[in-house]
Design a protein around this motif. Structure first.
Motif, short mmCIF file in Angstrom:
data_model
loop_
_atom_site.label_atom_id
_atom_site.label_comp_id
_atom_site.label_asym_id
_atom_site.label_seq_id
_atom_site.Cartn_x
_atom_site.Cartn_y
_atom_site.Cartn_z
N ALA A 7 0.82 -1.21 0.00
CA ALA A 7 0.00 0.00 0.00
C ALA A 7 0.86 1.26 0.00
O ALA A 7 0.59 2.21 -0.73
CB ALA A 7 -0.93 0.01 1.21
N ARG A 8 1.90 1.29 0.83
CA ARG A 8 2.73 2.49 0.91
C ARG A 8 4.03 2.23 1.68
O ARG A 8 4.13 1.26 2.42
CB ARG A 8 1.98 3.64 1.57
N PHE A 9 4.98 3.13 1.49
CA PHE A 9 6.21 3.18 2.25
C PHE A 9 6.17 4.48 3.03
O PHE A 9 5.77 5.51 2.50
CB PHE A 9 7.43 3.21 1.34
N THR A 10 6.60 4.43 4.28
CA THR A 10 6.60 5.63 5.12
C THR A 10 7.96 5.79 5.78
O THR A 10 8.40 4.90 6.51
CB THR A 10 5.51 5.53 6.21
N ALA A 11 8.61 6.91 5.51
CA ALA A 11 9.91 7.19 6.13
C ALA A 11 9.68 7.70 7.55
O ALA A 11 8.74 8.44 7.81
CB ALA A 11 10.65 8.24 5.32
N PHE A 44 14.52 5.69 -2.06
CA PHE A 44 13.76 4.46 -2.24
C PHE A 44 12.28 4.70 -1.95
O PHE A 44 11.41 4.32 -2.73
CB PHE A 44 14.33 3.37 -1.32
N VAL A 45 11.99 5.34 -0.84
CA VAL A 45 10.61 5.64 -0.45
C VAL A 45 9.96 6.56 -1.49
O VAL A 45 8.83 6.34 -1.92
CB VAL A 45 10.55 6.25 0.97
N ALA A 46 10.68 7.59 -1.93
CA ALA A 46 10.13 8.54 -2.89
C ALA A 46 9.81 7.86 -4.23
O ALA A 46 8.75 8.09 -4.80
CB ALA A 46 11.11 9.68 -3.12
N VAL A 47 10.70 7.02 -4.70
CA VAL A 47 10.47 6.33 -5.97
C VAL A 47 9.25 5.43 -5.87
O VAL A 47 8.39 5.42 -6.76
CB VAL A 47 11.72 5.52 -6.39
N ASN A 49 6.66 5.66 -3.82
CA ASN A 49 5.44 6.45 -3.64
C ASN A 49 5.06 7.24 -4.89
O ASN A 49 3.90 7.63 -5.04
CB ASN A 49 5.57 7.37 -2.43
N GLN A 50 6.00 7.45 -5.82
CA GLN A 50 5.70 8.11 -7.08
C GLN A 50 5.18 7.12 -8.12
O GLN A 50 4.75 7.52 -9.19
CB GLN A 50 6.94 8.81 -7.64
N GLY A 51 5.26 5.84 -7.82
CA GLY A 51 4.77 4.83 -8.73
C GLY A 51 5.71 4.50 -9.87
O GLY A 51 5.32 3.93 -10.87
N VAL A 52 6.99 4.83 -9.70
CA VAL A 52 7.98 4.55 -10.74
C VAL A 52 8.36 3.09 -10.71
O VAL A 52 8.43 2.49 -9.70
CB VAL A 52 9.24 5.44 -10.55
#
Length: 52
Positions: A7-11, A44-47, A49-52
């Motif tokens: 579902a998601r990654f959270t830093a 890693f989290v940003a990529v 969460n951007q769906g890349v």
């Protein structure tokens, strides 16, 4: 594991941990993971969460 199961990654905040992040699955379960490098973890989290 299929990406659709995540579902998601959270830093975590820099105050709490240098490179910890949580992976939350669509069923509500989660796991805490970490990296020795905060910058690498944030990318890693940003990529993800951007769906890349």
């Amino acid at each position: 594991m299929p990406r659709t199961n995540i579902a998601r990654f959270t830093a975590h905040s820099k105050v709490i941990s240098r490179g910890r992040f949580d992976v939350t699955f669509v069923d509500g379960s989660w796991i805490a993971l970490g990296s020795l490098s905060r910058e690498r973890m944030e990318r890693f989290v940003a990529v993800f969460n951007q769906g890349v």
